[in-house]
Write a protein that holds these residues in place. Structure first.
Motif, PDB file in Angstrom:
ATOM      1  N   ALA A 148       0.806  -1.219   0.000  1.00 54.42           N
ATOM      2  CA  ALA A 148       0.000   0.000   0.000  1.00 54.42           C
ATOM      3  C   ALA A 148       0.835   1.264   0.000  1.00 54.42           C
ATOM      4  N   LEU A 149       2.142   1.165   0.272  1.00 52.09           N
ATOM      5  CA  LEU A 149       2.890   2.414   0.427  1.00 52.09           C
ATOM      6  C   LEU A 149       3.011   3.149  -0.893  1.00 52.09           C
ATOM      7  N   LEU A 150       3.039   4.477  -0.786  1.00 47.47           N
ATOM      8  CA  LEU A 150       3.109   5.304  -1.987  1.00 47.47           C
ATOM      9  C   LEU A 150       4.550   5.703  -2.257  1.00 47.47           C
ATOM     10  N   GLY A 151       4.944   5.588  -3.517  1.00 47.35           N
ATOM     11  CA  GLY A 151       6.310   5.973  -3.858  1.00 47.35           C
ATOM     12  C   GLY A 151       6.455   7.490  -3.930  1.00 47.35           C
ATOM     13  N   ASP A 152       5.629   8.101  -4.736  1.00 44.98           N
ATOM     14  CA  ASP A 152       5.778   9.531  -4.962  1.00 44.98           C
ATOM     15  C   ASP A 152       4.754  10.284  -4.107  1.00 44.98           C
ATOM     16  N   ALA A 153       4.934  10.245  -2.769  1.00 43.24           N
ATOM     17  CA  ALA A 153       3.942  10.866  -1.882  1.00 43.24           C
ATOM     18  C   ALA A 153       3.910  12.364  -2.094  1.00 43.24           C
ATOM     19  N   ASP A 154       5.073  12.980  -2.267  1.00 42.59           N
ATOM     20  CA  ASP A 154       5.123  14.435  -2.437  1.00 42.59           C
ATOM     21  C   ASP A 154       4.336  14.870  -3.657  1.00 42.59           C
ATOM     22  N   GLY A 155       4.511  14.124  -4.746  1.00 39.85           N
ATOM     23  CA  GLY A 155       3.827  14.482  -5.984  1.00 39.85           C
ATOM     24  C   GLY A 155       2.312  14.389  -5.832  1.00 39.85           C
ATOM     25  N   ILE A 156       1.875  13.337  -5.171  1.00 44.33           N
ATOM     26  CA  ILE A 156       0.421  13.147  -5.008  1.00 44.33           C
ATOM     27  C   ILE A 156      -0.138  14.220  -4.076  1.00 44.33           C
ATOM     28  N   PHE A 157       0.624  14.496  -3.014  1.00 41.60           N
ATOM     29  CA  PHE A 157       0.228  15.554  -2.073  1.00 41.60           C
ATOM     30  C   PHE A 157       0.056  16.866  -2.828  1.00 41.60           C
ATOM     31  N   ALA A 187     -10.727  16.350   0.975  1.00 40.18           N
ATOM     32  CA  ALA A 187      -9.327  16.543   0.602  1.00 40.18           C
ATOM     33  C   ALA A 187      -8.410  16.359   1.791  1.00 40.18           C
ATOM     34  N   LEU A 188      -8.834  16.866   2.954  1.00 36.38           N
ATOM     35  CA  LEU A 188      -7.987  16.735   4.139  1.00 36.38           C
ATOM     36  C   LEU A 188      -7.817  15.273   4.526  1.00 36.38           C
ATOM     37  N   GLU A 189      -8.898  14.497   4.401  1.00 32.29           N
ATOM     38  CA  GLU A 189      -8.780  13.057   4.693  1.00 32.29           C
ATOM     39  C   GLU A 189      -7.804  12.408   3.718  1.00 32.29           C
ATOM     40  N   ALA A 190      -7.937  12.789   2.438  1.00 25.50           N
ATOM     41  CA  ALA A 190      -7.040  12.200   1.437  1.00 25.50           C
ATOM     42  C   ALA A 190      -5.587  12.575   1.724  1.00 25.50           C
ATOM     43  N   LEU A 191      -5.361  13.852   2.090  1.00 23.12           N
ATOM     44  CA  LEU A 191      -3.982  14.280   2.388  1.00 23.12           C
ATOM     45  C   LEU A 191      -3.434  13.537   3.597  1.00 23.12           C
ATOM     46  N   ALA A 192      -4.302  13.332   4.598  1.00 21.79           N
ATOM     47  CA  ALA A 192      -3.864  12.576   5.776  1.00 21.79           C
ATOM     48  C   ALA A 192      -3.474  11.155   5.371  1.00 21.79           C
ATOM     49  N   GLY A 193      -4.248  10.586   4.441  1.00 22.23           N
ATOM     50  CA  GLY A 193      -3.928   9.249   3.948  1.00 22.23           C
ATOM     51  C   GLY A 193      -2.578   9.230   3.259  1.00 22.23           C
ATOM     52  N   GLU A 201       9.389  10.823   4.173  1.00 25.53           N
ATOM     53  CA  GLU A 201       8.604  11.862   4.816  1.00 25.53           C
ATOM     54  C   GLU A 201       8.203  12.949   3.823  1.00 25.53           C
ATOM     55  N   VAL A 202       6.973  13.450   4.018  1.00 25.32           N
ATOM     56  CA  VAL A 202       6.447  14.483   3.122  1.00 25.32           C
ATOM     57  C   VAL A 202       7.039  15.837   3.501  1.00 25.32           C
ATOM     58  N   ASP A 203       7.182  16.703   2.504  1.00 21.94           N
ATOM     59  CA  ASP A 203       7.731  18.032   2.703  1.00 21.94           C
ATOM     60  C   ASP A 203       6.934  18.808   3.757  1.00 21.94           C
ATOM     61  N   GLN A 204       7.636  19.268   4.831  1.00 24.30           N
ATOM     62  CA  GLN A 204       6.940  19.896   5.953  1.00 24.30           C
ATOM     63  C   GLN A 204       6.330  21.232   5.569  1.00 24.30           C
ATOM     64  N   SER A 205       6.910  21.907   4.579  1.00 22.57           N
ATOM     65  CA  SER A 205       6.362  23.224   4.219  1.00 22.57           C
ATOM     66  C   SER A 205       4.956  23.068   3.643  1.00 22.57           C
ATOM     67  N   MET A 206       4.773  21.962   2.896  1.00 24.07           N
ATOM     68  CA  MET A 206       3.438  21.747   2.306  1.00 24.07           C
ATOM     69  C   MET A 206       2.440  21.447   3.417  1.00 24.07           C
ATOM     70  N   ILE A 207       2.890  20.709   4.415  1.00 21.66           N
ATOM     71  CA  ILE A 207       1.980  20.407   5.533  1.00 21.66           C
ATOM     72  C   ILE A 207       1.621  21.699   6.257  1.00 21.66           C
ATOM     73  N   GLY A 208       2.617  22.578   6.365  1.00 24.11           N
ATOM     74  CA  GLY A 208       2.351  23.861   7.026  1.00 24.11           C
ATOM     75  C   GLY A 208       1.306  24.661   6.260  1.00 24.11           C
ATOM     76  N   THR A 209       1.391  24.618   4.918  1.00 27.16           N
ATOM     77  CA  THR A 209       0.405  25.356   4.105  1.00 27.16           C
ATOM     78  C   THR A 209      -0.993  24.808   4.345  1.00 27.16           C
ATOM     79  N   VAL A 210      -1.062  23.479   4.447  1.00 34.22           N
ATOM     80  CA  VAL A 210      -2.385  22.886   4.665  1.00 34.22           C
ATOM     81  C   VAL A 210      -2.936  23.297   6.032  1.00 34.22           C
ATOM     82  N   LYS A 211      -2.042  23.383   7.022  1.00 33.97           N
ATOM     83  CA  LYS A 211      -2.520  23.818   8.345  1.00 33.97           C
ATOM     84  C   LYS A 211      -3.086  25.233   8.267  1.00 33.97           C
ATOM     85  N   ASN A 212      -2.440  26.088   7.497  1.00 36.89           N
ATOM     86  CA  ASN A 212      -2.992  27.443   7.318  1.00 36.89           C
ATOM     87  C   ASN A 212      -4.337  27.399   6.626  1.00 36.89           C
TER      88      ASN A 212
END
Lengths: 723, 101
Positions: A148-157, A187-193, A201-212
């Motif tokens: 189930a693991l995703l290879g290109d998590a950053d791209g999908i995010f 979308a938030l559920e999908a991003l959490a997935g 690990e996913v890029d933290q800056s993108m996670i920060g944008t989502v938190k905003n």
């Protein structure tokens, strides 16, 4: 006064949610769930309905899985094994499998996950991302992590993130019409997935944008008058429009899922979370199965959003504040029964709260918010029933409506970051009690002289039967006093006096009051002289004098007196017959109004009705039968005379002698005779249509025959003339 | 009026002004009867009256048409006049029987 007012404003602003009562999930919800989710023939229908039912039962702790496993598991296996199942069916089949744990082979999971990985790479619609990533997360949870693991998590995010808007909403596709809040939740559920499935690990800056984005989304919260908050999408497309309940649930799921996979808190104010929880609780018991599922699932997300950081130290870090609900089971307290004020504090699903104390900060009477009758009183806690109670109401609490302000104080200060208690909670409380009524008396007063003619004391707590008489020149006066247990004056909602005549005509009067005393005076003057106010300063009387006699329709006789006194906070409201009064009113003038017709007993209309005698017109005088027959004979005489005359005259000389014309002539006469016979039959029994038909035939025959006969005659006479 | 001037059919019916007098007598008799017994079925009374009057009228017409001294109807053969008379009588009596009730 100004200081009190300022203090009041401060207090009201501290309590976010207004005076309303919210109760956590109780057994009523469990029985409602059993009613709404009823399996038909061993299954709940489609896979998403099945998942909703199973998840609701799981949260509420209801056993229902074993009944439907035999019917549902084959359906799940079929959907997972088939290559033509839609993404949505795959997703819900995996969800149902997560609860039922049907037997699925590893090859099936491998096949599905490779298919899903391919879809995720090429997906462009938000729902495609949601279903495919959600299915991969479920496969991982069910034990097949490697596939189930995703290879290109950053791209999908990033692909999912591009669909977002600046106000925190999400579009459903890149060239779609509008953005919705419901889409943001998905979308938030999908991003959490994506974050949970990422191999790196996913890029933290993108996670920060989502938190905003989440913070911006919460800026779009709407609120109701009772202080609950909710999300609602403006109506864009009627087919796809989600209700405020499903939109809010979608956001709650998305936010809690995202908070669970990211480190650091989301900085969402606890009060907003509490008011969102109160929105779900304020629904009560929803009417449809889908609404119940949304309600229960969202509340479960709010309660259970915790992520284990460090198992050994048993330390839980809560991402989104867990709401605590303060509820008062009984809001009506009786002074006579010495009821205790009881308060419960639970989580939204009804579980126990952490150790805390409830304080009664202030209590104001609804009428006058001037002074609080209570200052910061702590409630005692009973651990057996988990109830906080006030040991006896304060002495200054009298009958009436109050608003109590409660505050929840947690014992462990660290837990303030974890739980949302919401400042001060307002609860409306009604205190009832026994009202004392005394000094009740009914008097007939002579208006001119002011002297009391009859005076009778009444005991309004017991039985009464007075017997008075009055005429139109006198006044009827009824007065009594009402006091609360603490000795204050009491003004009830209803105080009516009813006078009912024997003919069932009724008149109702409102009893006025000033201070403690309740008085009603019925004045029956004919002259318009205003004599009110002379005797006693404590009654209100504003009756039209002339009108009162007219109001009674000049009906003299016996009137039954009935007094009704009632109030919501009065435990001894009563409706009592006091007795009767004989009224002697003057005769009605010519144009007086008649009393209205009283309603007839409706059952009378179902009985037998009065016999109707019909009046017939007298039949015309008919002549005696003998006379009629005599006239008939008289009329027929000339006819016979005519026949005789015919033979005497010997008028048959011109009768044709040769055969053929003779036949025609005879037939002509026969024809005329038959027509006359037809007329006779017509008069006796035939109808017009039959007659006309027969006449048609006869007429045609007669025409032919007559023509021949007469033309023969004409030719003979012409021959004679020319000869 | 010479009896031989007229064809046989018309002689009996028309036979002098006495016939018209006869119908008038009929009329008077019907009215007197109604006066005695009351006009309850008024339609019957009317049809009786109408019958007398109508037949009298038709008879007079026939007389006029058949009379050789009448210049207007010189070209009308008497048989034709008689046929008209018969037809009109039949129609009149149909109406009367209907109205008699």
């Amino acid at each position: 006064m100004a200081r009190n007012l300022g203090f009041l404003v401060l207090i009201l602003s501290l309590s976010i949610c207004q005076a309303a009562i919210f109760r956590p999930i109780t057994d009523t919800h469990r029985s409602a769930a059993l009613e709404l989710f009823t399996p038909i023939d061993g299954s709940f229908g489609s896979l998403d309905d099945t998942y909703e039912a199973l998840r609701t039962f799981e949260i509420l702790g209801i056993e229902g899985k074993t009944d439907i496993t035999p019917m549902t598991c084959p359906l799940v296996v079929e959907n997972l094994g088939s290559s033509s199942s839609s993404l949505k069916d795959l997703f819900y089949a995996l969800r149902v499998n997560g609860i039922l744990k049907c037997e699925i082979s590893a090859e099936v999971f491998e096949g599905i996950s490779s298919k899903l990985q391919a879809i995720v790479k090429d997906a462009s619609l938000l729902l495609d991302f949601y279903y495919s990533i959600g299915s991969l997360v479920l496969i991982k949870d069910q034990g097949f992590k490697s596939n189930a693991l995703l290879g290109d998590a950053d791209g999908i995010f990033h692909s999912i993130k591009t669909l977002s808007q600046s106000d925190g909403r999400w579009r459903h596709s890149s060239n779609g019409p509008g953005s919705t809040i419901y889409g943001a939740g998905i979308a938030l559920e999908a991003l959490a997935g994506v974050v949970s499935l990422a191999s790196t690990e996913v890029d933290q800056s993108m996670i920060g944008t989502v938190k905003n984005d989440i913070i911006k989304l919460f800026d779009g919260l709407e609120s109701y008058d009772d202080g609950t908050f909710y999300f609602d999408d403006k109506l864009v497309d009627a087919r796809e429009h989600q209700s405020s309940l499903s939109t809010t649930s979608s956001v709650i799921r998305g936010v809690t899922a995202f908070a669970a996979v990211t480190s650091g808190s989301l900085n969402l104010p606890g009060d907003k979370i509490l008011c969102l929880a109160k929105f779900f609780l304020a629904i009560g018991i929803p009417g449809s199965a889908k609404d119940l599922f949304n309600q229960i699932d969202s509340l479960a997300c709010l309660e259970n959003n915790r992520q284990v950081i460090n198992v050994e130290m048993s330390f839980f870090w809560y991402r989104v504040s867990i709401p605590l609900i303060l509820s008062v089971p009984a809001t009506v307290l009786s002074l006579t029964k010495n009821d205790q004020l009881k308060v419960k504090v639970n989580t939204v699903l009804g579980s126990n709260a952490p150790p805390l104390t409830v304080k009664l900060v202030k209590a104001f009477s609804s009428d006058s918010k001037a002074n609080s009758i209570v200052e910061n009183q702590e409630l005692k806690f009973d651990p057996e029933s988990s109830v906080h109670f006030l040991d006896g109401l304060p002495n200054s609490v009298d009958i009436g409506k109050y608003i109590f302000f409660f505050k929840v104080v947690l014992h462990d200060p660290e837990q303030k970051k974890v739980y949302a208690t919401g400042g001060q909670t307002q609860v409306p409380i009604v205190v009832t009690g026994f009202i004392k009524i005394d000094n009740a008396e009914i008097t007939v007063v002579d208006s001119d002289l002011g002297s009391i003619e009859t005076n009778q004391k009444l005991d309004l707590h017991g039985e009464n039967d007075v017997s008075l008489s009055a005429n139109h020149l006198q006044k009827l006066r009824l007065s009594f006093q009402m006091t609360t247990p603490l000795g204050h004056a009491f003004k009830p909602h209803q105080a009516f006096l009813k006078l009912r005549h024997e003919s069932r005509v009724e008149h109702i009067f409102v009893v006025g009051n000033s201070g403690k005393q309740f008085v009603i005076v019925l004045v029956k003057f004919l002259q318009p002289i205003y004599l009110c106010g002379i005797f006693s300063p404590i009654y209100a009387c504003a009756y039209d004098f002339l009108g009162l006699v007219e109001k009674f329709y000049y009906l003299s006789g016996r009137y039954d007196i009935q007094l009704t006194v009632g109030d919501a906070t009065m435990e001894n409201s009563f409706l009592q017959a006091l007795g009767h009064v004989e009224l002697d009113l003057p005769e009605p003038p010519e144009k007086a109004t008649r009393p209205p017709l009283q309603p007839v007993d409706p059952y009378l209309i179902y009985g037998p009705k009065q016999e109707i005698t019909h009046i017939f017109r007298k039949p015309e005088k008919r002549p005696a039968q003998e006379l009629s027959l005599a006239f008939l004979g008289l009329m027929l005489l000339p006819f016979f005379g005519f026949i005789i005359g015919l033979t005497r005259l010997g008028n048959l000389k011109n009768f044709p002698t040769s055969t053929v014309p003779a036949i025609f002539a005879v037939l002509f006469h026969v024809g005329i005779a038959s027509v006359l016979l037809l007329y006779l039959l017509f008069w006796l029994k035939l109808d017009l249509f039959t007659t006309l038909k027969a006449l048609g035939f006869l007429g045609a025959f007669l025409l032919f025959v007559g023509h021949r006969a007469l033309s023969h005659l004409a030719s003979t006479s012409a021959k004679l003339k020319s000869a | 009026m010479q009896d031989s001037n007229k064809p046989y059919e018309t002689k009996v019916i028309v036979g002098g002004g006495e016939k018209v007098q006869q119908w008038s007598v009929y009329l008077i008799a019907v009215v007197v009867y109604m006066a005695i017994v009351g006009s309850f079925p008024f339609n019957s009374f009317l049809s009786g009256v109408l019958s007398c009057v109508g037949t009298a009228v038709l008879a007079i017409c026939l007389r006029i048409q058949v009379n050789k001294e009448n210049k207007e109807f010189k070209d009308l053969p008497p048989e034709r006049a008689f046929a008209d008379f018969v037809l009109c009588n039949l129609v009149l009596h149909l109406v009367i029987m209907n109205f008699l009730g």
